[in-house]
Motif scaffolding. Structure first.
Motif, PDB file in Angstrom:
ATOM      1  N   GLY A  35      10.024  31.373 -58.688  1.00 14.90           N
ATOM      2  CA  GLY A  35       9.249  30.476 -57.839  1.00 14.90           C
ATOM      3  C   GLY A  35       8.514  29.421 -58.635  1.00 14.90           C
ATOM      4  O   GLY A  35       8.464  28.247 -58.248  1.00 14.90           O
ATOM      5  N   VAL A  38      11.070  26.787 -59.943  1.00 18.69           N
ATOM      6  CA  VAL A  38      11.629  25.882 -58.938  1.00 18.69           C
ATOM      7  C   VAL A  38      10.579  24.946 -58.366  1.00 18.69           C
ATOM      8  O   VAL A  38      10.827  23.754 -58.175  1.00 18.69           O
ATOM      9  CB  VAL A  38      12.299  26.700 -57.809  1.00 18.69           C
ATOM     10  CG1 VAL A  38      12.731  25.782 -56.661  1.00 18.69           C
ATOM     11  CG2 VAL A  38      13.509  27.456 -58.344  1.00 18.69           C
ATOM     12  N   THR A  39       9.367  25.492 -58.085  1.00 21.16           N
ATOM     13  CA  THR A  39       8.344  24.687 -57.405  1.00 21.16           C
ATOM     14  C   THR A  39       7.272  24.142 -58.344  1.00 21.16           C
ATOM     15  O   THR A  39       6.602  23.165 -57.997  1.00 21.16           O
ATOM     16  CB  THR A  39       7.651  25.525 -56.320  1.00 21.16           C
ATOM     17  OG1 THR A  39       6.896  26.585 -56.940  1.00 21.16           O
ATOM     18  CG2 THR A  39       8.675  26.127 -55.361  1.00 21.16           C
ATOM     19  N   SER A  41       4.487  25.587 -58.987  1.00 20.57           N
ATOM     20  CA  SER A  41       3.165  25.927 -58.464  1.00 20.57           C
ATOM     21  C   SER A  41       2.950  27.436 -58.530  1.00 20.57           C
ATOM     22  O   SER A  41       3.742  28.207 -57.978  1.00 20.57           O
ATOM     23  CB  SER A  41       3.033  25.442 -57.019  1.00 20.57           C
ATOM     24  OG  SER A  41       1.874  25.993 -56.405  1.00 20.57           O
ATOM     25  N   THR A  44       2.450  28.732 -54.900  1.00 18.69           N
ATOM     26  CA  THR A  44       3.696  28.951 -54.154  1.00 18.69           C
ATOM     27  C   THR A  44       4.399  30.208 -54.637  1.00 18.69           C
ATOM     28  O   THR A  44       4.923  31.001 -53.840  1.00 18.69           O
ATOM     29  CB  THR A  44       4.622  27.746 -54.300  1.00 18.69           C
ATOM     30  OG1 THR A  44       3.964  26.584 -53.776  1.00 18.69           O
ATOM     31  CG2 THR A  44       5.927  27.950 -53.556  1.00 18.69           C
ATOM     32  N   LEU A  95      15.882  29.886 -52.213  1.00 14.69           N
ATOM     33  CA  LEU A  95      14.813  29.225 -52.965  1.00 14.69           C
ATOM     34  C   LEU A  95      15.251  27.844 -53.435  1.00 14.69           C
ATOM     35  O   LEU A  95      16.226  27.697 -54.175  1.00 14.69           O
ATOM     36  CB  LEU A  95      14.429  30.083 -54.169  1.00 14.69           C
ATOM     37  CG  LEU A  95      13.142  29.701 -54.906  1.00 14.69           C
ATOM     38  CD1 LEU A  95      11.940  29.779 -53.983  1.00 14.69           C
ATOM     39  CD2 LEU A  95      12.938  30.611 -56.107  1.00 14.69           C
ATOM     40  N   GLY A  96      14.547  26.829 -52.966  1.00 12.46           N
ATOM     41  CA  GLY A  96      14.856  25.453 -53.347  1.00 12.46           C
ATOM     42  C   GLY A  96      15.959  24.814 -52.528  1.00 12.46           C
ATOM     43  O   GLY A  96      16.203  23.621 -52.662  1.00 12.46           O
ATOM     44  N   ARG A  97      16.636  25.608 -51.690  1.00 13.46           N
ATOM     45  CA  ARG A  97      17.732  25.070 -50.878  1.00 13.46           C
ATOM     46  C   ARG A  97      17.377  24.985 -49.401  1.00 13.46           C
ATOM     47  O   ARG A  97      17.947  24.193 -48.670  1.00 13.46           O
ATOM     48  CB  ARG A  97      18.989  25.935 -51.053  1.00 13.46           C
ATOM     49  CG  ARG A  97      19.553  25.930 -52.478  1.00 13.46           C
ATOM     50  CD  ARG A  97      20.783  26.828 -52.593  1.00 13.46           C
ATOM     51  NE  ARG A  97      21.342  26.806 -53.941  1.00 13.46           N
ATOM     52  CZ  ARG A  97      20.940  27.581 -54.922  1.00 13.46           C
ATOM     53  NH1 ARG A  97      19.955  28.450 -54.713  1.00 13.46           N
ATOM     54  NH2 ARG A  97      21.483  27.490 -56.123  1.00 13.46           N
ATOM     55  N   LEU A 100      10.600  26.261 -47.682  1.00 18.32           N
ATOM     56  CA  LEU A 100       9.892  27.388 -48.279  1.00 18.32           C
ATOM     57  C   LEU A 100       9.499  28.421 -47.231  1.00 18.32           C
ATOM     58  O   LEU A 100       9.546  29.633 -47.489  1.00 18.32           O
ATOM     59  CB  LEU A 100       8.644  26.884 -49.017  1.00 18.32           C
ATOM     60  CG  LEU A 100       7.802  27.948 -49.727  1.00 18.32           C
ATOM     61  CD1 LEU A 100       8.606  28.641 -50.811  1.00 18.32           C
ATOM     62  CD2 LEU A 100       6.534  27.327 -50.293  1.00 18.32           C
ATOM     63  N   THR A 103      12.342  30.730 -46.638  1.00 12.91           N
ATOM     64  CA  THR A 103      12.532  31.641 -47.767  1.00 12.91           C
ATOM     65  C   THR A 103      11.520  32.774 -47.736  1.00 12.91           C
ATOM     66  O   THR A 103      11.857  33.945 -47.974  1.00 12.91           O
ATOM     67  CB  THR A 103      12.411  30.874 -49.090  1.00 12.91           C
ATOM     68  OG1 THR A 103      13.321  29.775 -49.086  1.00 12.91           O
ATOM     69  CG2 THR A 103      12.731  31.763 -50.268  1.00 12.91           C
ATOM     70  N   PRO A 166      16.258  32.589 -62.350  1.00 13.17           N
ATOM     71  CA  PRO A 166      17.039  33.186 -61.253  1.00 13.17           C
ATOM     72  C   PRO A 166      17.839  34.412 -61.683  1.00 13.17           C
ATOM     73  O   PRO A 166      18.047  35.339 -60.892  1.00 13.17           O
ATOM     74  CB  PRO A 166      17.959  32.043 -60.809  1.00 13.17           C
ATOM     75  CG  PRO A 166      17.225  30.798 -61.184  1.00 13.17           C
ATOM     76  CD  PRO A 166      16.535  31.141 -62.469  1.00 13.17           C
TER      77      PRO A 166
END
Length: 416
Positions: A35, A38-39, A41, A44, A95-97, A100, A103, A166
């Motif tokens: 997380g 990808v983000t 944060s 998040t 995640l990311g696709r 949020l 997910t 991942p």
């Protein structure tokens, strides 16, 4: 021959427990790292972890009822493990696709089965280690959690560093699936609830809740451990940022392994001398030890980080062993599965709430979040003290009523 079968059963139980719990312990840090990667944060990432844990409050009690009713509880555990692994893969794929929120919703659905990896396994221990072997087996079972906590986070950090964040989630799902043969081999229930006169699931749920609420030992241990676990969730959410203070977020997973190694060593002592301390005493003492460790972490000096994580392990490990001992002591056989999974689900939910609160706090002030976690551990100790004091008041009142009942009334008759 019987001795060999019993030893083999415990060995096979331990193999499955270590595999499933290592995958579970690996999945949390792996999701945090994925997380964060990808983000970007921490807030998040902590919400992603909270999503897969918060729904355990619903899934745990229901799964416990089904486990108590099952003629072959191992098969039910195997299904739960497989679906949980599929859920982890689905979270990673989204995640990311996808948005949020979607997910996190997938994570919430997968988290319904989370208690199967903890309380679900442990509830089957009396069928594997019978009679006088249970206290030692209980300490060894708690050590599988510690071993998983030692290997899982470190493995998540190594895999993330070599193949990317991942890949850690994929490896966690694979480890959980590797426990399926051991789950399927667990002994059948000698008298499953399903063989008795039919009762509704709601009735069984209420019966399990009543057992936890009415048993002084269970209610006190459950309340204390849930509050303490919220503080532990706050610590886990802070771990990536603690790792960054050492050079990289992945180093936080190594810090978790230090705590797990300390917990493993503490439980090894308890396994050799399972009656060294009363379980109830260990539970409240552990919260004080954890509070001290969190205060040391909040000071922020790198030299204190390792020492603080060692102290945290000395608190966490024995607390888990003592909690299991109280549950085995207090839970009736026909409701053991529900007591363990309900207790596990409440702890997981407390962990989720702590992680969810700590993420935003840590984004603003890491020392502030750690001090708040220390305050939660102090609150856990106060909860234990409140339960003990309430029980003493009830016991004194009962004794007073008994004395008054034994006195003769105005006519010389003894009240009954």
């Amino acid at each position: 021959m019987t001795f060999v079968k019993k030893r083999y059963a415990m060995w096979w139980y331990a193999v499955g427990a270590v595999a499933a719990r290592t995958g579970d312990e690996m999945s949390g840090p792996a999701l945090l790292l994925a997380g964060l990667a990808v983000t970007g944060s921490a807030s998040t990432a902590s919400w992603l972890l909270a999503g897969i844990t918060v729904s355990a409050a619903i899934g745990g009690p229901v799964f416990g009822v089904l486990l108590d009713r099952a003629a072959r509880p191992g098969r039910l555990l195997a299904w739960a493990l497989g679906l949980y692994a599929v859920g982890l893969a689905a979270v990673l794929a989204g995640l990311g696709r996808v948005p949020l929120v979607a997910t996190i919703l997938i994570a919430v659905c997968a988290g319904l089965l989370g208690p199967a990896l903890s309380g679900g396994w442990t509830s089957q221990l009396p069928r594997v280690a019978t009679g006088g072997r249970l206290p030692r087996a209980n300490a060894l079972d708690a050590m599988t959690f510690n071993l998983a906590s030692l290997v899982g986070p470190a493995l998540a950090g190594v895999v993330a560093g070599v193949w990317g964040a991942p890949a850690g989630v994929v490896a966690a799902a694979a480890l959980i699936c590797s426990a399926l043969p051991s789950a399927l081999a667990l002994p059948a229930a000698p008298d499953p609830a399903g063989s008795r006169p039919a009762a509704s699931i709601t009735s069984d749920l209420l019966a399990g809740v009543r057992v936890i609420l009415r048993s002084r030992g269970l209610s006190r241990a459950t309340t204390t451990s849930v509050v303490s676990c919220a503080g532990q969730g706050m610590l886990i959410a802070c771990v990536p940022l603690l790792g960054e203070s050492l050079g990289a977020a992945g180093h936080g997973a190594i810090l978790l392994s230090v705590t797990a190694a300390s917990a493993l060593a503490a439980n090894a002592v308890l396994a050799r001398r399972p009656r060294l301390l009363a379980p109830d005493t260990v539970i409240w003492c552990s919260t004080v030890v954890l509070a001290v460790a969190l205060v040391l972490l909040a000071i922020g000096r790198p030299a204190l980080l390792i020492a603080a994580m060692v102290i945290a392990g000395i608190g966490e490990g024995p607390q888990l062993t003592a909690l299991f001992a109280v549950r085995h002591r207090e839970a009736p056989g026909r409701l053991r599965g529900q007591v363990f999974t309900t207790g596990a689900s409440l702890k997981i939910t407390g962990f989720a709430l702590g992680a969810g609160v700590a993420g935003p706090l840590a984004d603003r002030s890491l020392p502030g979040a750690l001090l708040a976690a220390a305050g939660v551990q102090v609150l856990a100790a106060l909860c234990f003290a409140w339960h003990s004091r309430a029980h003493r008041r009830v016991r004194r009142a009962g004794a007073g009523d008994a004395r008054r009942a034994a006195l003769p009334d105005a006519h010389g008759r003894v009240r009954t």
